[in-house]
Design an enzyme around this catalytic site. Structure first.
Site, PDB file in Angstrom:
ATOM      1  N   ARG A 118       1.185  14.136  13.435  1.00 39.48           N
ATOM      2  CA  ARG A 118       1.424  14.176  11.769  1.00 39.48           C
ATOM      3  C   ARG A 118       1.751  15.349  11.225  1.00 39.48           C
ATOM      4  NH1 ARG A 118      -1.633   8.891   9.251  1.00 39.48           N
ATOM      5  NH2 ARG A 118       0.620   8.652   8.566  1.00 39.48           N
ATOM      6  N   PRO A 119       2.613  16.250  11.895  1.00 40.76           N
ATOM      7  CA  PRO A 119       3.210  17.452  11.077  1.00 40.76           C
ATOM      8  C   PRO A 119       3.604  17.163   9.670  1.00 40.76           C
ATOM      9  CG  PRO A 119       4.869  16.797  12.970  1.00 40.76           C
ATOM     10  CD  PRO A 119       3.686  15.897  12.809  1.00 40.76           C
ATOM     11  N   ILE A 120       3.642  18.241   9.033  1.00 39.55           N
ATOM     12  CA  ILE A 120       4.329  18.036   7.627  1.00 39.55           C
ATOM     13  C   ILE A 120       5.348  19.024   7.508  1.00 39.55           C
ATOM     14  CG2 ILE A 120       2.385  17.149   6.416  1.00 39.55           C
ATOM     15  CD1 ILE A 120       1.731  20.154   5.420  1.00 39.55           C
ATOM     16  N   ASP A 121       5.993  19.567   8.525  1.00 35.11           N
ATOM     17  CA  ASP A 121       7.215  20.634   8.450  1.00 35.11           C
ATOM     18  C   ASP A 121       8.366  20.281   7.788  1.00 35.11           C
ATOM     19  OD1 ASP A 121       7.293  18.706  11.155  1.00 35.11           O
ATOM     20  OD2 ASP A 121       9.213  19.872  11.116  1.00 35.11           O
ATOM     21  N   GLN A 122       8.905  19.129   7.692  1.00 36.89           N
ATOM     22  CA  GLN A 122       9.773  18.703   6.965  1.00 36.89           C
ATOM     23  C   GLN A 122       9.345  18.378   5.452  1.00 36.89           C
ATOM     24  OE1 GLN A 122      12.897  17.686   8.744  1.00 36.89           O
ATOM     25  NE2 GLN A 122      11.513  18.922  10.320  1.00 36.89           N
TER      26      GLN A 122
ATOM     27  N   ARG B 250      -8.716  -0.034   3.840  1.00 37.66           N
ATOM     28  CA  ARG B 250      -7.680   0.932   3.291  1.00 37.66           C
ATOM     29  C   ARG B 250      -6.474   0.192   3.020  1.00 37.66           C
ATOM     30  NH1 ARG B 250      -6.573   5.983   6.190  1.00 37.66           N
ATOM     31  NH2 ARG B 250      -5.106   6.298   4.647  1.00 37.66           N
TER      32      ARG B 250
ATOM     33  N   ILE C 286       7.403   6.434  17.422  1.00 32.79           N
ATOM     34  CA  ILE C 286       6.988   7.041  16.228  1.00 32.79           C
ATOM     35  C   ILE C 286       5.961   7.892  16.287  1.00 32.79           C
ATOM     36  CG2 ILE C 286       6.864   6.823  13.589  1.00 32.79           C
ATOM     37  CD1 ILE C 286       9.699   5.867  14.609  1.00 32.79           C
TER      38      ILE C 286
ATOM     39  N   ARG D  83      -3.617  10.355   3.693  1.00 32.67           N
ATOM     40  CA  ARG D  83      -2.438  11.145   3.792  1.00 32.67           C
ATOM     41  C   ARG D  83      -1.748  11.181   2.584  1.00 32.67           C
ATOM     42  NH1 ARG D  83      -0.800  13.403   7.691  1.00 32.67           N
ATOM     43  NH2 ARG D  83       1.425  14.117   8.188  1.00 32.67           N
TER      44      ARG D  83
ATOM     45  N   CYS E 125      -4.690   8.144   8.989  1.00 31.92           N
ATOM     46  CA  CYS E 125      -5.034   7.632  10.342  1.00 31.92           C
ATOM     47  C   CYS E 125      -4.494   8.640  11.340  1.00 31.92           C
ATOM     48  CB  CYS E 125      -4.170   6.361  10.443  1.00 31.92           C
ATOM     49  SG  CYS E 125      -4.837   4.780   9.396  1.00 31.92           S
TER      50      CYS E 125
ATOM     51  N   ASP F 257       4.076   0.317  11.958  1.00 33.13           N
ATOM     52  CA  ASP F 257       2.845  -0.181  11.676  1.00 33.13           C
ATOM     53  C   ASP F 257       2.476  -1.635  12.018  1.00 33.13           C
ATOM     54  OD1 ASP F 257       3.178   1.334   8.387  1.00 33.13           O
ATOM     55  OD2 ASP F 257       2.498   2.111  10.351  1.00 33.13           O
TER      56      ASP F 257
ATOM     57  N   LYS G 217       0.672  -1.084   0.084  1.00 29.24           N
ATOM     58  CA  LYS G 217      -0.009  -0.034   0.188  1.00 29.24           C
ATOM     59  C   LYS G 217       0.912   1.225  -0.003  1.00 29.24           C
ATOM     60  CE  LYS G 217      -1.504   1.781   4.000  1.00 29.24           C
ATOM     61  NZ  LYS G 217      -1.422   3.214   4.289  1.00 29.24           N
ATOM     62  N   ASN G 218       1.794   1.305   1.133  1.00 27.71           N
ATOM     63  CA  ASN G 218       2.374   2.591   1.275  1.00 27.71           C
ATOM     64  C   ASN G 218       3.560   2.877  -0.038  1.00 27.71           C
ATOM     65  OD1 ASN G 218       1.131   3.079   3.299  1.00 27.71           O
ATOM     66  ND2 ASN G 218       2.548   2.093   4.675  1.00 27.71           N
TER      67      ASN G 218
HETATM   68  C1  EPZ Z   1       4.477   6.648   6.346  1.00 24.70           C
HETATM   69  O1  EPZ Z   1       3.312   7.692   7.045  1.00 24.70           O
HETATM   70  C2  EPZ Z   1       3.065   5.649   6.357  1.00 24.70           C
HETATM   71  N1  EPZ Z   1       1.987   5.992   5.340  1.00 24.70           N
HETATM   72  C3  EPZ Z   1       2.693   5.233   7.513  1.00 24.70           C
HETATM   73  O2  EPZ Z   1       2.099   4.138   7.389  1.00 24.70           O
HETATM   74  C4  EPZ Z   1       3.887   4.748   8.548  1.00 24.70           C
HETATM   75  O3  EPZ Z   1       3.411   4.351   9.683  1.00 24.70           O
HETATM   76  C5  EPZ Z   1       4.954   5.842   8.526  1.00 24.70           C
HETATM   77  O4  EPZ Z   1       5.268   6.337   7.257  1.00 24.70           O
HETATM   78  C6  EPZ Z   1       6.264   5.313   9.201  1.00 24.70           C
HETATM   79  O5  EPZ Z   1       6.740   4.396   8.758  1.00 24.70           O
HETATM   80  C7  EPZ Z   1       2.232   6.162   4.038  1.00 24.70           C
HETATM   81  O6  EPZ Z   1       3.051   5.615   3.781  1.00 24.70           O
HETATM   82  C8  EPZ Z   1       0.935   6.525   3.418  1.00 24.70           C
HETATM   83  P1  EPZ Z   1       6.622   9.751   8.561  1.00 24.70           P
HETATM   84  P2  EPZ Z   1       4.401   9.229   7.373  1.00 24.70           P
HETATM   85  O7  EPZ Z   1       6.609  10.956   7.856  1.00 24.70           O
HETATM   86  O8  EPZ Z   1       4.987   9.553   5.902  1.00 24.70           O
HETATM   87  C9  EPZ Z   1       7.323  12.800  12.182  1.00 24.70           C
HETATM   88  C10 EPZ Z   1      -0.162   2.776   7.767  1.00 24.70           C
HETATM   89  O9  EPZ Z   1      -0.462   2.183   8.779  1.00 24.70           O
HETATM   90  N2  EPZ Z   1       7.092  13.637  11.116  1.00 24.70           N
HETATM   91  O10 EPZ Z   1       7.616   8.775   8.310  1.00 24.70           O
HETATM   92  O11 EPZ Z   1       3.196  10.156   7.475  1.00 24.70           O
HETATM   93  C11 EPZ Z   1       5.866  12.079  12.246  1.00 24.70           C
HETATM   94  O12 EPZ Z   1       5.139  12.882  13.096  1.00 24.70           O
HETATM   95  C12 EPZ Z   1       0.474   4.196   7.792  1.00 24.70           C
HETATM   96  O13 EPZ Z   1       0.326   2.296   6.669  1.00 24.70           O
HETATM   97  C13 EPZ Z   1       7.431  15.264  11.683  1.00 24.70           C
HETATM   98  O14 EPZ Z   1       7.887  15.515  12.522  1.00 24.70           O
HETATM   99  O15 EPZ Z   1       5.368   8.910   8.385  1.00 24.70           O
HETATM  100  C14 EPZ Z   1       6.322  10.880  12.952  1.00 24.70           C
HETATM  101  O16 EPZ Z   1       6.409  11.054  14.265  1.00 24.70           O
HETATM  102  C15 EPZ Z   1       0.173   4.908   9.173  1.00 24.70           C
HETATM  103  N3  EPZ Z   1       7.454  16.118  10.339  1.00 24.70           N
HETATM  104  C16 EPZ Z   1       7.797  10.459  12.313  1.00 24.70           C
HETATM  105  O17 EPZ Z   1       8.233  11.722  11.646  1.00 24.70           O
HETATM  106  C17 EPZ Z   1       7.094  15.986   9.013  1.00 24.70           C
HETATM  107  O18 EPZ Z   1       6.972  16.601   8.271  1.00 24.70           O
HETATM  108  C18 EPZ Z   1       7.358   9.412  11.006  1.00 24.70           C
HETATM  109  O19 EPZ Z   1       6.406   9.908  10.273  1.00 24.70           O
HETATM  110  C19 EPZ Z   1       6.882  14.762   8.805  1.00 24.70           C
HETATM  111  C20 EPZ Z   1       6.747  13.519   9.845  1.00 24.70           C
END
Ligand code: EPZ
Length: 418
Positions: free
Chosen positions: A122-126, A397, A327, A93, A117, A305, A22-23
C-alpha cells in the site's frame, strides 16, 4: 475483544437496508476541512472508522455534532491547522485524506503515516507525485508525512497506477489550487464521483469524475453544504454473496444496481437469480452453485473488496474456480482460516485455485483484516455447526450493525465480548 458466534445452515430470507458507503464517508468527512464552514453529512454508516475520523477532526479544532444515528454536522471554521500526527490517526488509511484537504485549506498539513488493512504494501507514491506536481514539498520523517506549499498551482498529472486514494487526495488539494488540474488515468469508482459531487456542492469546479480524466478548476473559497453519502456497494455485495451461500432469497434496499454490475454478473454466472429494481435488488439462490473465475480489477471490474467474501462462496461451488487478485498482493490471508473450515484452496502468488467441497465445517477462526472478516462471516453462515470469529473489530470498521442485519434475515449470529 469481541467474537462473533455463528450457527451455520440457516437460509437468509427477507429484506436488508444497505447503509452509506464507508469508503465515500471516510473521504467526505476529512474533505469538510476544505470548507472552513458547516457541513451536514447524511446517510453515514454507523462504523468505527466514521467515529474515529470524527474524533480526529475534533482533535484538530473542528466541532462535530451528531444529528442522529446516521448524520453529523461538521463545523471546521475554528480549525487553524491540520496536523493529525498522533496515534489514533494511524488506525485508518483514510487519515491520509487530511493531507489533501489540509493542503488545499492551509497550504500545509501533517498526518501520521496511514495504517489500514494489512493487504499489501500500500504505497503512497502517487499521492506524493500529485502533491508535488501541484507545487507542494513532501517529507516523511519519523513516520509523519508533511506537505507544504507557498502556492498551489494546477498541473497535469498522469497516474502511473490507478489509485482511488491518490485520485481523491489530489482532487481535494487541487480544488483550492490556482488554475486547472487535469488528472489522467484517474480512478473511476463510484465513491470518487461521490467525493467530486461533494466538492462541487461546496462550490468547487470538478468535472469528469467517473471517467479516467478529471479536470479540477481551483476556486478561491469553498462554503459548507449538505450531502448524502451513496450506498455501500461492498456491503451490498457481501450480503448478495451471503444470500447465495445460504441458498437464500433476500431483497437489498437502498442500493444503486449500476454500482453492483460486476458482482451481479458473476453471481448470475454461478446460477443465482438476480432481479433489479430502481433502488433495490433481489437475490434468489435455489440451484447448485456453478464454479467461475474471478479477476479483481479497478472499477467497473470485479472489486478487490469482494474478492475475499466471494472466495468463501466459491469454496462450496461445484468444480474448480480460479481467483486472481490483481490489486493487492497480500489479500489472501483469509485462505488459511477457510482451510480450517475444510475449504480446498491452493494459493500461488496472486492466484487462488479453489476446489469446491460439499460442505464447510464450523471452527474457531480469526479475522486478519476487514474483508477477510467478512469472508469468514460468509463461511460461518454456510458451514455445518458453529463458527467462532475472533478479531471482530476489523469487521466493525466497515459493516454497520452486521449481526443485527443478519439476525433479521434469519441467521443465527451472536456477539460475545471477551
Ligand atoms: C481504497 O484503498 C479503499 N480504501 C480500499 O478498500 C479498496 O480496496 C481500494 O481503494 C481499491 O478499490 C478506502 O477507500 C479507505 P488504491 P486505497 O490507492 O485508496 C497501488 C476496504 O476493504 N497504489 O486504489 O489505498 C496500491 O498498492 C478497503 O474497504 C500505489 O502503487 O487503494 C494498489 O495496488 C481495503 N501507489 C492499487 O494502487 C499509491 O500511491 C490500488 O490502491 C497508491 C496506490
Amino acid at each position: 475483544m469481541n467474537k462473533l458466534i455463528i450457527e451455520g445452515g440457516h437460509r437468509l430470507q427477507g429484506e436488508v437496508e444497505i447503509s452509506g458507503f464507508k469508503n465515500a464517508a471516510v473521504a467526505i468527512i476529512p474533505a469538510t476541512v476544505l470548507a472552513g464552514d458547516t457541513c451536514i453529512i447524511e446517510n453515514l454508516p454507523e462504523i468505527s472508522d466514521v467515529k474515529t475520523l470524527s474524533e480526529i477532526l475534533i482533535g484538530l479544532g473542528a466541532t462535530v455534532r451528531e444529528l442522529g444515528p446516521k448524520a453529523i454536522e461538521v463545523n471546521t471554521t475554528g480549525m487553524t491547522e491540520c496536523f493529525a500526527d498522533y496515534e489514533s490517526a494511524k488506525e485508518l488509511r483514510a487519515s491520509y485524506y487530511l493531507l489533501g484537504a489540509g493542503l488545499g485549506r492551509f497550504k500545509k498539513a501533517r498526518v501520521v503515516y496511514p495504517g489500514g488493512c494489512s493487504i499489501g504494501t500500500r504505497p503512497i507514491d502517487q499521492h506524493i507525485k500529485g502533491f508535488e506536481a501541484l507545487g507542494a514539498k513532501v517529507t516523511i520523517e519519523h513516520g509523519i508525512i508533511s506537505v507544504e506549499a507557498d502556492r498551489l498551482v494546477g498541473a497535469e498529472i498522469y497516474m502511473d497506477v490507478v489509485s482511488v486514494g491518490a485520485t481523491i487526495n489530489i482532487m481535494l488539494a487541487a480544488s483550492r489550487a490556482e488554475g486547472m488540474t487535469i488528472i489522467e488515468n484517474a480512478a473511476k469508482e463510484p465513491h470518487v464521483v461521490d467525493v467530486a459531487n461533494f466538492l462541487n456542492c461546496l462550490g468547487a469546479d470538478v468535472r469528469g469524475a467517473g471517467t479516467d480524466v478529471i479536470k479540477i478548476k481551483g476556486v478561491h473559497e469553498l462554503k459548507g453544504c449538505n450531502h448524502m453519502v451513496i450506498p455501500d456497494q461492498i456491503e451490498a455485495g457481501t450480503y448478495m454473496i451471503a444470500a447465495a451461500a445460504t441458498k437464500g432469497d433476500i431483497v437489498l434496499n437502498n442500493v444503486i444496481p449500476k454500482h453492483l454490475e460486476a458482482i451481479t454478473a458473476k453471481l448470475k454466472e454461478m446460477g443465482i437469480e438476480i432481479i433489479e429494481n430502481c433502488e433495490s435488488i433481489r437475490v434468489v439462490a435455489n440451484s447448485p452453485l456453478k464454479n467461475i473465475n474471478i479477476k479483481t480489477l479497478v472499477y467497473p471490474g470485479f472489486p478487490t473488496d469482494l474478492q475475499q467474501p466471494m472466495s468463501s462462496l466459491l469454496t462450496v461451488a461445484n468444480g474448480t474456480s480460479v481467483v486472481t487478485e490483481t490489486i493487492f498482493e497480500g489479500r489472501f490471508k483469509h485462505v488459511d482460516e477457510l482451510k480450517r473450515m475444510g475449504a480446498n484452496i491452493k494459493v500461488e502468488g496472486r492466484v487462488a485455485v479453489i476446489n469446491g467441497v460439499d460442505k464447510l465445517m464450523g471452527a474457531k477462526v480469526s479475522a486478519s483484516d476487514l474483508r477477510a472478516g467478512a469472508a469468514l462471516v460468509v463461511a460461518g453462515l454456510v458451514a455445518e455447526g458453529e463458527t467462532e470469529i475472533e478479531n471482530v473489530h476489523f469487521v466493525d470498521r466497515g459493516y454497520d450493525q452486521l449481526e443485527e442485519k443478519l439476525v433479521k434475515l434469519g441467521a443465527r449470529v451472536r456477539r460475545v465480548s471477551l
